[in-house]
Design a protein around this motif. Structure first.
Motif, mmCIF file in Angstrom:
data_model
loop_
_atom_site.group_PDB
_atom_site.id
_atom_site.type_symbol
_atom_site.label_atom_id
_atom_site.label_comp_id
_atom_site.label_asym_id
_atom_site.label_seq_id
_atom_site.Cartn_x
_atom_site.Cartn_y
_atom_site.Cartn_z
ATOM 1 N N LYS A 257 5.138 0.978 -11.928
ATOM 2 C CA LYS A 257 4.135 -0.016 -12.296
ATOM 3 C C LYS A 257 4.796 -1.362 -12.585
ATOM 4 O O LYS A 257 4.213 -2.416 -12.324
ATOM 5 N N SER B 196 1.624 3.182 -2.337
ATOM 6 C CA SER B 196 1.151 4.277 -3.195
ATOM 7 C C SER B 196 -0.237 4.751 -2.809
ATOM 8 O O SER B 196 -0.800 5.634 -3.459
ATOM 9 N N ASP B 197 -0.817 4.173 -1.752
ATOM 10 C CA ASP B 197 -2.155 4.577 -1.315
ATOM 11 C C ASP B 197 -2.127 5.972 -0.719
ATOM 12 O O ASP B 197 -1.344 6.253 0.193
ATOM 13 N N ARG B 198 -3.000 6.817 -1.222
ATOM 14 C CA ARG B 198 -3.106 8.169 -0.675
ATOM 15 C C ARG B 198 -4.142 8.245 0.439
ATOM 16 O O ARG B 198 -4.093 9.103 1.302
ATOM 17 N N ILE C 147 7.561 5.731 -7.823
ATOM 18 C CA ILE C 147 6.505 4.728 -7.949
ATOM 19 C C ILE C 147 6.638 4.038 -9.300
ATOM 20 O O ILE C 147 6.715 4.698 -10.337
ATOM 21 N N CYS D 21 0.840 -1.216 0.000
ATOM 22 C CA CYS D 21 0.000 0.000 0.000
ATOM 23 C C CYS D 21 0.867 1.255 0.000
ATOM 24 O O CYS D 21 0.447 2.301 0.494
ATOM 25 N N GLU E 222 -4.912 -2.656 -7.939
ATOM 26 C CA GLU E 222 -4.542 -1.242 -7.837
ATOM 27 C C GLU E 222 -3.028 -1.059 -7.941
ATOM 28 O O GLU E 222 -2.550 -0.049 -8.466
ATOM 29 N N GLU E 223 -2.275 -2.036 -7.462
ATOM 30 C CA GLU E 223 -0.817 -1.970 -7.574
ATOM 31 C C GLU E 223 -0.375 -2.064 -9.030
ATOM 32 O O GLU E 223 0.656 -1.510 -9.418
ATOM 33 N N GLU F 66 -2.171 -0.869 -11.517
ATOM 34 C CA GLU F 66 -2.598 0.364 -12.183
ATOM 35 C C GLU F 66 -1.768 1.579 -11.768
ATOM 36 O O GLU F 66 -1.396 2.402 -12.612
ATOM 37 N N THR F 67 -1.478 1.687 -10.472
ATOM 38 C CA THR F 67 -0.783 2.881 -9.981
ATOM 39 C C THR F 67 0.694 2.657 -9.708
ATOM 40 O O THR F 67 1.471 3.605 -9.664
ATOM 41 N N GLY F 68 1.102 1.381 -9.508
ATOM 42 C CA GLY F 68 2.495 1.085 -9.196
ATOM 43 C C GLY F 68 2.764 1.065 -7.708
ATOM 44 O O GLY F 68 1.881 1.372 -6.888
#
Length: 313
Positions: free
Chosen positions: A215, A126-128, A213, A124, A195-196, A198-200
């Motif tokens: 992908k 890259s999770d905002r 970050i 997580c 999600e990893e 898609e966003t890296g």
């Protein structure tokens, strides 16, 4: 870089070393510790050499604290809880149910737990937002629904098609679940952690500094975790079926067919318990990726030949 990741970087780069670490970390007695004790243990980890000396705090931190967020992982989704919580569900899902409803019920419980475990132990970095998004909730619901129905396909085929052939029933109940278990485990990780893709995820240099970050690293982390979970549940489904085929023709089992069920259930639990540390150890917890495999903008940031990423579980 989180202290947990630093430890994996220094101590977990070979399969044998990772296996030794996981055998120690999967001790279920760590589940008795409170969140306060776990956070205190995590914060007490200082210099690397001191961490090696503070074995209890290190074990508690590695087994209970998420390496990206620094938060305590929910109790039932911590690695030490996997065997006591999931083993009964795995055994029940592998039973040769006579009807569709119990097959769907146990598959539903197993797939809900699998989805929760995959989500709680994802990368997580890259999770905002720490809260689960509506998109993620829909994705988890869809994954659980699909894997539940797919897992019960052998019973559905037998019931709906009216299969009466003993050979076909044996194939659907003993052979098909092996491939289904592995495939659905792989699929669950792939979708829950999409999600990893898609966003890296975050990558680090050799000094533990964040480079950015990636992908590409996200794809590698999710693929490795999905393969390890497929190995866990695929082997767990395969070995009991192989043992039953091997022993059912022997004299004791011919005399008393009731011995087959205990053999199947006991072997499933034993194999599942043995495969947990093995599957977790198949790939490094702190994986590496070649600089050339990263995005061009990240290649321009660093000159190191390879970088590190947190694989998750």
């Amino acid at each position: 870089m989180d202290p947990n990741l630093v430890y994996w970087k220094n101590e977990g780069q070979t399969f044998i070393s990772r296996l030794q670490i996981w055998v120690n970390l999967l001790n279920p007695t760590t589940l008795l510790c409170s969140d306060t004790e776990i956070q205190k243990a995590h914060k007490s980890l200082g210099h690397y050499e001191k961490r090696k000396e503070n074995v209890n705090a290190l074990t508690l931190s590695l087994s209970s604290v998420h390496a990206d967020s620094g938060n305590v992982v929910p109790l039932v989704f911590r690695p030490p809880a996997l065997l006591p919580v999931a083993a009964p569900l795995v055994v029940a899902s592998l039973l040769q149910h006579s009807s569709v409803k119990p097959a769907l019920f146990w598959q539903f419980l197993l797939q809900v737990y699998n989805a929760g475990f995959n989500y709680a132990n994802r990368n997580c970095s890259s999770d905002r937002n720490e809260k689960m998004s509506l998109k993620q909730l829909v994705l988890i619901t869809g994954t659980v629904s699909f894997t539940t129905c797919s897992g019960a396909l052998p019973q559905i085929f037998i019931k709906q098609l009216g299969v009466r052939s003993a050979a076909v029933q044996s194939f659907l109940r003993s052979i098909v679940p092996i491939h289904l278990s592995a495939a659905l485990a792989f699929f669950s990780v792939l979708t829950i952690r999409s999600e990893e893709l898609e966003t890296g995820i975050q990558v680090f240099d050799s000094n533990g500094n964040s480079v950015g970050i990636s992908k590409a690293a996200g794809h590698k982390a999710v693929k490795e975790s999905a393969l390890s979970r497929a190995a866990l549940l695929g082997v767990t489904a395969a070995v009991p079926s192989m043992l039953v085929l091997l022993f059912q023709g022997t004299r004791p089992f011919k005399r008393n067919s009731l011995l087959i069920a205990p053999l199947r259930h006991t072997s499933a639990v034993v194999v599942f318990g043995l495969m947990i540390p093995v599957s977790f150890s198949l790939f490094p917890q702190l994986g590496t990726i070649n600089r050339e495999a990263l995005e061009e903008k990240l290649q321009a940031v660093t000159s190191e030949g390879h970088l590190f990423y947190h694989r998750g579980l």
